[in-house]
Scaffold this active site. Structure first.
Site, PDB file in Angstrom:
ATOM      1  N   THR A 176      11.679  -2.416 -34.810  1.00  0.00           N
ATOM      2  CA  THR A 176      11.998  -2.152 -33.405  1.00  0.00           C
ATOM      3  C   THR A 176      10.661  -2.197 -32.708  1.00  0.00           C
ATOM      4  O   THR A 176       9.628  -2.090 -33.361  1.00  0.00           O
ATOM      5  CB  THR A 176      12.649  -0.741 -33.261  1.00  0.00           C
ATOM      6  OG1 THR A 176      13.990  -0.784 -33.701  1.00  0.00           O
ATOM      7  CG2 THR A 176      12.649  -0.218 -31.835  1.00  0.00           C
ATOM      8  N   ARG A 204      27.691  -3.278 -33.998  1.00  0.00           N
ATOM      9  CA  ARG A 204      26.980  -2.017 -34.277  1.00  0.00           C
ATOM     10  C   ARG A 204      25.882  -1.801 -33.228  1.00  0.00           C
ATOM     11  O   ARG A 204      25.142  -2.711 -32.888  1.00  0.00           O
ATOM     12  CB  ARG A 204      26.384  -2.080 -35.672  1.00  0.00           C
ATOM     13  CG  ARG A 204      25.571  -0.843 -36.067  1.00  0.00           C
ATOM     14  CD  ARG A 204      24.086  -1.041 -35.834  1.00  0.00           C
ATOM     15  NE  ARG A 204      23.292   0.068 -36.348  1.00  0.00           N
ATOM     16  CZ  ARG A 204      21.997   0.221 -36.117  1.00  0.00           C
ATOM     17  NH1 ARG A 204      21.352  -0.661 -35.379  1.00  0.00           N
ATOM     18  NH2 ARG A 204      21.341   1.242 -36.597  1.00  0.00           N
ATOM     19  N   VAL A 205      25.783  -0.587 -32.722  1.00  0.00           N
ATOM     20  CA  VAL A 205      24.724  -0.261 -31.769  1.00  0.00           C
ATOM     21  C   VAL A 205      23.877   0.853 -32.373  1.00  0.00           C
ATOM     22  O   VAL A 205      24.417   1.822 -32.916  1.00  0.00           O
ATOM     23  CB  VAL A 205      25.319   0.195 -30.414  1.00  0.00           C
ATOM     24  CG1 VAL A 205      24.212   0.642 -29.466  1.00  0.00           C
ATOM     25  CG2 VAL A 205      26.145  -0.928 -29.787  1.00  0.00           C
ATOM     26  N   GLY A 206      22.554   0.705 -32.293  1.00  0.00           N
ATOM     27  CA  GLY A 206      21.654   1.719 -32.842  1.00  0.00           C
ATOM     28  C   GLY A 206      21.235   2.738 -31.804  1.00  0.00           C
ATOM     29  O   GLY A 206      21.861   2.882 -30.732  1.00  0.00           O
ATOM     30  N   ASP A 207      20.169   3.438 -32.109  1.00  0.00           N
ATOM     31  CA  ASP A 207      19.685   4.510 -31.228  1.00  0.00           C
ATOM     32  C   ASP A 207      18.838   4.006 -30.065  1.00  0.00           C
ATOM     33  O   ASP A 207      18.725   4.685 -29.039  1.00  0.00           O
ATOM     34  CB  ASP A 207      18.827   5.482 -32.049  1.00  0.00           C
ATOM     35  CG  ASP A 207      17.620   4.779 -32.671  1.00  0.00           C
ATOM     36  OD1 ASP A 207      17.802   3.697 -33.267  1.00  0.00           O
ATOM     37  OD2 ASP A 207      16.496   5.299 -32.553  1.00  0.00           O
ATOM     38  N   THR A 227      11.938   4.603 -33.771  1.00  0.00           N
ATOM     39  CA  THR A 227      12.290   3.514 -34.684  1.00  0.00           C
ATOM     40  C   THR A 227      12.716   4.113 -36.019  1.00  0.00           C
ATOM     41  O   THR A 227      12.144   5.103 -36.459  1.00  0.00           O
ATOM     42  CB  THR A 227      11.103   2.556 -34.919  1.00  0.00           C
ATOM     43  OG1 THR A 227      11.433   1.686 -36.015  1.00  0.00           O
ATOM     44  CG2 THR A 227       9.809   3.276 -35.256  1.00  0.00           C
ATOM     45  N   GLY A 228      13.714   3.508 -36.622  1.00  0.00           N
ATOM     46  CA  GLY A 228      14.162   4.015 -37.918  1.00  0.00           C
ATOM     47  C   GLY A 228      15.664   3.900 -38.049  1.00  0.00           C
ATOM     48  O   GLY A 228      16.291   3.108 -37.336  1.00  0.00           O
ATOM     49  N   GLY A 230      18.897   4.149 -37.147  1.00  0.00           N
ATOM     50  CA  GLY A 230      19.459   4.459 -35.838  1.00  0.00           C
ATOM     51  C   GLY A 230      20.559   5.503 -35.881  1.00  0.00           C
ATOM     52  O   GLY A 230      20.643   6.371 -35.008  1.00  0.00           O
TER      53      GLY A 230
HETATM   54  N1  ASP Z   1      16.313   2.093 -34.789  1.00  0.00           N
HETATM   55  C1  ASP Z   1      16.719   0.716 -34.874  1.00  0.00           C
HETATM   56  C2  ASP Z   1      18.216   0.644 -34.922  1.00  0.00           C
HETATM   57  O1  ASP Z   1      18.812   1.475 -35.561  1.00  0.00           O
HETATM   58  C3  ASP Z   1      16.166   0.001 -36.051  1.00  0.00           C
HETATM   59  C4  ASP Z   1      14.788   0.369 -36.472  1.00  0.00           C
HETATM   60  O2  ASP Z   1      13.994   0.856 -35.691  1.00  0.00           O
HETATM   61  O3  ASP Z   1      14.473   0.143 -37.621  1.00  0.00           O
HETATM   62  O4  ASP Z   1      18.765  -0.270 -34.387  1.00  0.00           O
END
Ligand code: ASP
Length: 308
Positions: A176, A204-207, A227-228, A230
């Protein structure tokens, strides 16, 4: 703490495991981060706003194929791109976000157009794309968004899934981009953009586009871009939780951010990190995984970049 401007950026928690990272690759990541910091600093050093600085920084990160956003976005399991982005102005608490969009060269520009041209905060689908067209934003075809490395990651992931031996290599799973800033007037802003997670299901929607989860800016407390995993960041409302602990429990940014990332996130099995700047100009960059591509710049001090 700092009186002048502050900028912090990230290129995601999906770092290549150390043994796989060559010196050449490591140098390329550091120099990409340094170029982005320079561009953001230029905005802030000429008394530009935090909002313009995070826009400029995230635009450059989206254009850099090393990172998972815009050009360089990962593939869904159907082999398509669905991108999420958000931006927030800590001065007015205005925010704009888009989720699951394809074809827009710089999703952060569309998030900003949603913020500035509509009464809404979050948009998806055709409605979001029509805002992009009305705003005259650049569109690109599928070929622009194709990168061999991301395609190979998708194939590896699908194959490992089929063989029932999916590893947890962060460089395949995470990625991200984001930026947070405080300008010389003391205003905060945050922006985040992502292709999401490799082989995610379509829809799918992340954070990242969720205000209070992966993105938040509020002059009363802090600006955050995460980031991580989500899903874990959404379940914990990570950004909002940090701001709330500062506001209600009187914690410093550093205390609140490390509690939430190192304790709460870890407790529910989530990995990742975030970049944050406080109203007092403090910077926090916690992560509970191997690394996070990151860089920060405090006016009057040397710019720094780091990976592990
Ligand atoms: N946080 C992002 C998501 O879940 C992905 C990421 O940062 O690795 O879409």
């Amino acid at each position: 703490m700092a009186d002048g401007f502050v900028l912090a950026i990230h290129g995601g928690a999906g770092v290549k495991p150390r043994p796989d990272m060559t010196d050449k690759q490591e140098a390329a990541y550091h120099s990409a981060l340094a170029r982005v910091l320079d561009a953001g600093k230029e905005v802030l050093a000429s008394d530009g706003s935090a909002l313009d600085a995070v826009s400029a920084a995230v635009t450059m990160l989206e254009n850099e194929p090393l990172f998972n956003a815009g050009y360089g976005a990962v593939f869904t399991r159907e082999g398509t791109h669905e991108m999420d982005a958000a931006i927030m102005d800590g001065c007015t608490r205005a925010a704009g976000a888009v989720a699951g969009i394809s074809g827009v060269r710089n999703p952060v520009h569309l998030a900003r157009a949603v913020m500035e041209r509509t009464d809404h905060v979050m948009m998806i689908g055709e409605g979001a794309l029509s805002i992009a067209r009305d705003a005259g934003l650049a569109f690109e075809d599928d070929a622009y968004f194709f990168t061999q490395e991301r395609w190979d990651s998708l194939q590896d992931t699908l194959r490992m899934e089929a063989e029932g031996r999916l590893d947890d290599d962060p460089s395949r799973r995470h990625g991200t981009v984001g930026a947070v800033a405080r300008d010389r007037a003391g205003n905060l802003a945050a922006a985040t953009s992502t292709g999401g997670m490799t082989a995610k299901r379509s829809g799918r929607v992340g954070d990242s586009p969720i205000i209070g989860a992966g993105t938040l800016a509020d002059n009363a407390t802090c600006a955050i871009s995460a980031t991580g995993d989500g899903e874990a960041f959404i379940r914990l409302s990570v950004a909002q939780e940090i701001a709330a602990r500062m506001r209600l429990a009187g914690l410093s940014l550093d205390e609140a951010a490390s509690q939430v990332v190192m304790n709460d996130l870890t407790e529910i099995g989530g990995t990742g990190g975030l970049v944050a700047v406080g109203r007092d100009g403090s910077v926090a960059l916690p992560f509970n995984c191997e690394g996070m591509y990151r860089g920060w710049s405090v006016e009057g001090h040397e710019t720094k970049t780091a990976i592990y």
